[in-house]
Design a protein around this motif. Structure first.
Motif, PDB file in Angstrom:
ATOM      1  N   GLY A  70       0.792  -1.214   0.000  1.00 25.50           N
ATOM      2  CA  GLY A  70       0.000   0.000   0.000  1.00 25.50           C
ATOM      3  C   GLY A  70       0.827   1.268   0.000  1.00 25.50           C
ATOM      4  N   VAL A  89      -0.960   2.567  -2.902  1.00 28.24           N
ATOM      5  CA  VAL A  89      -2.105   3.291  -2.353  1.00 28.24           C
ATOM      6  C   VAL A  89      -1.765   4.730  -1.975  1.00 28.24           C
ATOM      7  CG1 VAL A  89      -3.732   3.402  -0.410  1.00 28.24           C
ATOM      8  CG2 VAL A  89      -3.267   1.217  -1.537  1.00 28.24           C
ATOM      9  N   SER A 145      -4.951  -1.635   3.402  1.00 29.67           N
ATOM     10  CA  SER A 145      -5.733  -2.598   2.621  1.00 29.67           C
ATOM     11  C   SER A 145      -7.003  -3.035   3.351  1.00 29.67           C
ATOM     12  CB  SER A 145      -4.881  -3.811   2.234  1.00 29.67           C
ATOM     13  OG  SER A 145      -4.315  -4.433   3.362  1.00 29.67           O
ATOM     14  N   LEU A 203      -9.478  -0.248   2.680  1.00 25.22           N
ATOM     15  CA  LEU A 203      -9.990  -0.313   1.314  1.00 25.22           C
ATOM     16  C   LEU A 203     -10.943  -1.490   1.142  1.00 25.22           C
ATOM     17  CD1 LEU A 203      -6.788   0.553  -0.747  1.00 25.22           C
ATOM     18  CD2 LEU A 203      -8.612   2.066   0.012  1.00 25.22           C
ATOM     19  N   ALA A 234      -9.255  -8.124  -2.048  1.00 22.11           N
ATOM     20  CA  ALA A 234      -8.539  -7.039  -1.359  1.00 22.11           C
ATOM     21  C   ALA A 234      -7.182  -7.490  -0.833  1.00 22.11           C
ATOM     22  CB  ALA A 234      -9.391  -6.498  -0.216  1.00 22.11           C
ATOM     23  N   THR A 279      -3.217  -7.964  -0.404  1.00 25.61           N
ATOM     24  CA  THR A 279      -2.089  -7.065  -0.588  1.00 25.61           C
ATOM     25  C   THR A 279      -0.800  -7.859  -0.436  1.00 25.61           C
ATOM     26  OG1 THR A 279      -1.117  -4.940   0.062  1.00 25.61           O
ATOM     27  CG2 THR A 279      -1.855  -6.378   1.831  1.00 25.61           C
ATOM     28  N   ASP A 337      -1.429  -3.216  -8.603  1.00 31.23           N
ATOM     29  CA  ASP A 337      -2.251  -2.904  -7.440  1.00 31.23           C
ATOM     30  C   ASP A 337      -2.580  -1.422  -7.376  1.00 31.23           C
ATOM     31  OD1 ASP A 337      -2.329  -5.519  -6.675  1.00 31.23           O
ATOM     32  OD2 ASP A 337      -0.881  -5.327  -5.040  1.00 31.23           O
ATOM     33  N   ARG A 393      -5.626  -0.897  -9.406  1.00 27.18           N
ATOM     34  CA  ARG A 393      -6.807  -1.505  -8.781  1.00 27.18           C
ATOM     35  C   ARG A 393      -7.292  -0.685  -7.588  1.00 27.18           C
ATOM     36  NH1 ARG A 393      -7.072  -6.496  -5.145  1.00 27.18           N
ATOM     37  NH2 ARG A 393      -4.803  -6.460  -5.240  1.00 27.18           N
ATOM     38  N   PHE A 394      -6.377  -0.374  -6.657  1.00 26.68           N
ATOM     39  CA  PHE A 394      -6.770   0.349  -5.456  1.00 26.68           C
ATOM     40  C   PHE A 394      -6.992   1.831  -5.717  1.00 26.68           C
ATOM     41  CE2 PHE A 394      -4.481  -3.215  -3.149  1.00 26.68           C
ATOM     42  CZ  PHE A 394      -5.656  -3.801  -2.711  1.00 26.68           C
ATOM     43  N   VAL A 441     -10.567   2.412  -6.428  1.00 27.51           N
ATOM     44  CA  VAL A 441     -11.412   2.372  -5.223  1.00 27.51           C
ATOM     45  C   VAL A 441     -11.306   3.693  -4.465  1.00 27.51           C
ATOM     46  CG1 VAL A 441     -11.796   1.235  -2.999  1.00 27.51           C
ATOM     47  CG2 VAL A 441     -11.163  -0.124  -5.006  1.00 27.51           C
TER      48      VAL A 441
END
Length: 322
Positions: free
Chosen positions: A95, A99, A163, A166, A247, A249, A306, A309-310, A313
């Motif tokens: 993340g 993220v 994660s 999320l 979800a 990670t 990732d 993807r994240f 969100v």
């Protein structure tokens, strides 16, 4: 002229040999692994699980140090600004790379430029767990229960943008329900409050599985693409009707940008050997995930995938670091 060419050739050979010589000399002192999350959480447990045999492989002490804060940014910044000599590493969830750049308007460092992927360690699933006193027995009953009480239930996470957070927002979005998010400074504090009935549920990154086994918590579903080998009868959220829910990670090791490639290669080789041992693979399963040996390039690509993807969100749910 001949002497000049000879001198030039010798200088070039010296420069080419320098990284190899450094790798042979490294390590000649203890190596520090800075963990971006609080003691007791998944990142901390993974760091200590790998660092002990890594110390044996390197012939040097490997010291684990926790620096929690800002979803791994505090530790990430410390490592990014450390000397690029292989003596300071970061263990963090993916993340921090995939993220945080979407989550924070401004960061003190650029994960993509200031850090190098060294080796992945584990793919960690998240598990939807409810406090034992909640009057539900399966995931369908739980979804109906929360839907009937909008805003009345709360769920905890290791922090904004983690994660599990999320996962909680993905769950609310796909299930069409509303619950209050309570961020903590790590997964362990969130788990403690769940056990103490201070919050109603969490997406736990595996550290609470022992309490699910003992019956102190209710394990309702797995937020992964496949069921857990530890709980083969517990469905995934995809199976429960939230199609495509995943979800997971990846936790792994990073080094400051500019760390010699030979040192990165040595670390990757030793860590992957450790991850391949039956004892470590079993312990990773007991943590709620699986050992995931990858090359630095593969680990880096996973982070980029990732991020897409994240990032979607975070944008949809308007998640911020505050």
């Amino acid at each position: 002229m001949k002497s000049l060419l000879t001198a030039t050739a010798l200088a070039a050979a010296t420069l080419l040999a320098a990284p190899a010589a450094l790798a042979q000399a490294w390590p000649d002192k203890p190596v520090k692994v800075i963990v971006g999350f609080a003691p007791g959480g998944a990142a901390d447990q993974i760091a200590r699980l790998v660092s002990t045999p890594l110390a044996d492989a390197l012939g040097q002490t490997v010291v684990v140090e926790n620096r929690a804060g800002a979803n791994g940014n505090v530790a990430g910044d410390a490592v990014a600004k450390s000397p690029a000599d292989g003596y300071t590493l970061l263990l963090s969830s993916g993340g921090m790379v995939s993220v945080n750049p979407h989550l924070y308007a401004k960061m003190a460092f650029d994960p993509a430029k200031d850090l190098m992927p060294v080796a992945s360690a584990a793919r960690i699933a998240v598990y939807l767990m409810a406090r034992n006193g909640l009057e539900v027995n399966n995931i369908q009953e739980f979804i109906a229960y929360v839907k009937a009480r909008p805003g009345k239930l709360s769920y905890g996470s290791p922090g904004n943008g983690s994660s599990p957070h999320l996962a909680g927002e993905m769950f609310k979005s796909q299930a069409g329900l509303f619950a209050v998010h309570v961020p903590y400074r790590g997964a362990a504090p969130a788990l403690n409050d769940l056990l103490g009935n201070q919050i109603d549920y969490t997406f736990d990154p595996g550290i609470g599985l022992q309490h699910a086994k003992s019956g102190r918590l209710k394990l309702l579903a797995v937020g992964s693409s496949k069921r857990s080998p530890l709980f083969p009868n517990v469905p995934t959220l995809d199976e429960a009707g939230l199609k495509g829910f995943d979800a997971d990670t990846v936790f792994g090791f990073y080094a400051p940008a500019g760390t010699p490639p030979a040192v990165i290669a040595r670390l990757n080789t030793e860590i992957n050997k450790i991850l391949a041992t039956p004892a470590v693979r079993e312990k990773m399963i007991n943590l709620g995930g699986e050992a995931l040996p990858l090359s630095p390039a593969e680990f880096g690509k996973r982070g980029m995938d990732d991020s897409k993807r994240f990032g979607a969100v975070i944008k949809e749910r308007k998640i911020t670091a505050d």
